[in-house]
Every structure is written in C-alpha cells, then in structure tokens.
Write a protein that holds these residues in place. Sequence first.
Motif, PDB file in Angstrom:
ATOM      1  N   ALA A 109      49.185  53.531   6.934  1.00  0.00           N
ATOM      2  CA  ALA A 109      49.400  52.863   8.220  1.00  0.00           C
ATOM      3  C   ALA A 109      48.445  51.688   8.380  1.00  0.00           C
ATOM      4  O   ALA A 109      48.822  50.634   8.908  1.00  0.00           O
ATOM      5  N   GLU A 110      47.222  51.847   7.890  1.00  0.00           N
ATOM      6  CA  GLU A 110      46.242  50.752   7.952  1.00  0.00           C
ATOM      7  C   GLU A 110      46.655  49.586   7.052  1.00  0.00           C
ATOM      8  O   GLU A 110      46.361  48.436   7.354  1.00  0.00           O
ATOM      9  N   ARG A 111      47.348  49.884   5.960  1.00  0.00           N
ATOM     10  CA  ARG A 111      47.776  48.830   5.026  1.00  0.00           C
ATOM     11  C   ARG A 111      48.895  47.963   5.594  1.00  0.00           C
ATOM     12  O   ARG A 111      49.180  46.895   5.044  1.00  0.00           O
TER      13      ARG A 111
ATOM     14  N   PRO B 248      53.093  44.083   5.848  1.00  0.00           N
ATOM     15  CA  PRO B 248      54.057  44.595   6.821  1.00  0.00           C
ATOM     16  C   PRO B 248      55.414  44.953   6.220  1.00  0.00           C
ATOM     17  O   PRO B 248      56.173  45.703   6.824  1.00  0.00           O
ATOM     18  N   GLY B 249      55.718  44.473   5.024  1.00  0.00           N
ATOM     19  CA  GLY B 249      56.984  44.796   4.379  1.00  0.00           C
ATOM     20  C   GLY B 249      57.125  46.268   4.034  1.00  0.00           C
ATOM     21  O   GLY B 249      58.239  46.758   3.846  1.00  0.00           O
ATOM     22  N   LEU B 250      56.008  46.986   3.941  1.00  0.00           N
ATOM     23  CA  LEU B 250      56.072  48.424   3.671  1.00  0.00           C
ATOM     24  C   LEU B 250      56.913  49.151   4.716  1.00  0.00           C
ATOM     25  O   LEU B 250      57.607  50.113   4.403  1.00  0.00           O
ATOM     26  N   ARG B 251      56.857  48.668   5.931  1.00  0.00           N
ATOM     27  CA  ARG B 251      57.558  49.293   7.054  1.00  0.00           C
ATOM     28  C   ARG B 251      59.065  49.378   6.806  1.00  0.00           C
ATOM     29  O   ARG B 251      59.741  50.235   7.362  1.00  0.00           O
ATOM     30  N   ASP B 252      59.579  48.477   5.964  1.00  0.00           N
ATOM     31  CA  ASP B 252      61.027  48.410   5.730  1.00  0.00           C
ATOM     32  C   ASP B 252      61.527  49.344   4.642  1.00  0.00           C
ATOM     33  O   ASP B 252      62.723  49.372   4.368  1.00  0.00           O
ATOM     34  N   LEU B 253      60.647  50.103   4.000  1.00  0.00           N
ATOM     35  CA  LEU B 253      61.081  51.018   2.951  1.00  0.00           C
ATOM     36  C   LEU B 253      61.873  52.174   3.565  1.00  0.00           C
ATOM     37  O   LEU B 253      61.374  52.878   4.450  1.00  0.00           O
TER      38      LEU B 253
ATOM     39  N   GLY C  95      63.400  55.575   4.647  1.00  0.00           N
ATOM     40  CA  GLY C  95      62.902  56.946   4.648  1.00  0.00           C
ATOM     41  C   GLY C  95      61.409  57.104   4.805  1.00  0.00           C
ATOM     42  O   GLY C  95      60.910  58.221   4.849  1.00  0.00           O
ATOM     43  N   SER C  96      60.687  55.991   4.891  1.00  0.00           N
ATOM     44  CA  SER C  96      59.231  56.070   5.015  1.00  0.00           C
ATOM     45  C   SER C  96      58.824  56.071   6.480  1.00  0.00           C
ATOM     46  O   SER C  96      59.525  55.552   7.331  1.00  0.00           O
ATOM     47  N   LEU C  97      57.670  56.653   6.739  1.00  0.00           N
ATOM     48  CA  LEU C  97      57.109  56.650   8.085  1.00  0.00           C
ATOM     49  C   LEU C  97      55.602  56.507   7.959  1.00  0.00           C
ATOM     50  O   LEU C  97      54.924  57.369   7.404  1.00  0.00           O
ATOM     51  N   PHE C  98      55.098  55.386   8.454  1.00  0.00           N
ATOM     52  CA  PHE C  98      53.686  55.045   8.303  1.00  0.00           C
ATOM     53  C   PHE C  98      52.913  55.389   9.570  1.00  0.00           C
ATOM     54  O   PHE C  98      52.391  54.524  10.253  1.00  0.00           O
ATOM     55  N   LEU C  99      52.865  56.678   9.856  1.00  0.00           N
ATOM     56  CA  LEU C  99      52.069  57.232  10.945  1.00  0.00           C
ATOM     57  C   LEU C  99      51.247  58.366  10.357  1.00  0.00           C
ATOM     58  O   LEU C  99      51.683  59.042   9.424  1.00  0.00           O
ATOM     59  N   GLY C 100      50.071  58.592  10.907  1.00  0.00           N
ATOM     60  CA  GLY C 100      49.243  59.689  10.431  1.00  0.00           C
ATOM     61  C   GLY C 100      49.982  61.012  10.510  1.00  0.00           C
ATOM     62  O   GLY C 100      50.806  61.230  11.402  1.00  0.00           O
TER      63      GLY C 100
END
Length: 176
Positions: free
Chosen positions: A118-120, A125-130, A132-137
């Motif tokens: 989430a910090e990355r 910011p493109g990671l967010r578009d993968l 099935g992924s969820l960038f929350l703790g």
Amino acid sequence: MSTRTTVCALLLAAAATVSSVLPAAASDTPPAAGASATSPSWMYRDSHVSAPAALKIAQRTLAAAKAAGQRVSVAIVDRNGTVIAQVRGDGAGPLTMESAVRKAATAAHFCTPTSVLAERLATNPGLRDLPGSLFLGGGVPVPGEPTCLAGIGVGGAPSGDQDEAFARAGLSALGK
C-alpha cells in the motif's frame, strides 16, 4: 482407411513429434528449481500450504480477532491466489470475504505484506490496476523456498493494521 485408424495414426504422429522435441532427461543432471529429484527436468512441482495447515491458520486468526473483540473473515490462498480455506467469522460483514481473499492473493503474488505494498502505491500507482489485487493492510505472505507458499488475508477490523496483526497471529500457527 477408417476414421478410427486415421485418428490413431494422427495421435501416434503427434506423440512422436512431441517426444522428439522434448529434451531427454539425463540421470546425472540435477533437477531444475521447483523440480524434485524424482521428477523429469521438464516437470515443475509446486508447494503450498496443506488444507489442515490452512484450517489451523484460520482458527488461530479468528481466535486472535475474537480476543480483540473484532468480527473478521479470513482467507488462505496458494501462491496463485486459489483459495485453500476461507471462513467468515461470526458477525463479520458481507464484504469481508472478498476483501480477505484479495488481500491474501495480493500478499502471495508479491510475497510481501499488503501494508508494505500500500505504501508503494505512492511511487507506483499503476499497481492499483492489477486485477484481483487489494492494496490495504491485512494480507501477509507465507514464506517458503524458493518462493511464497501462500497468502493469508483478513478483512473486517476497523483498520488494516488490526487485520494484519490477526493474519500474523494466524501465521504463527505454522511456527513462523
């Protein structure tokens, strides 16, 4: 020539073609990474957390959440994101199941806690578009050799930090 004879001839020709393309397995060649000593060099064997171990993780996770007065769901997935075990804790909200799976899959795919990922997002910011992924703790990897064995995801606590603490408690069921 009958249809059956034609099909058999085609299958034999295809098998001969495939076997001529595949390298012969040399007995003195060490197995490739991910292959076992008894597997041919072209075969990859994968490891993941067993179902009984996944259930222990889930039980430990839910016990930690209950002790903290939280209602959560937990998911344990293999390194590919396929669910091994998933439990919606008593009183956990309806969206907690999906978030637990997505956090677990994200942690397993990157072999990194989702809080770190989430910090990355600030620099990538493109990671967010993968998909099935969820960038929350709330997602932690289950480390293994040569790569991650699985991911543990928790959803439902008021903060990702709490979800992650419960996931880490679940990981401790494996002595890690």
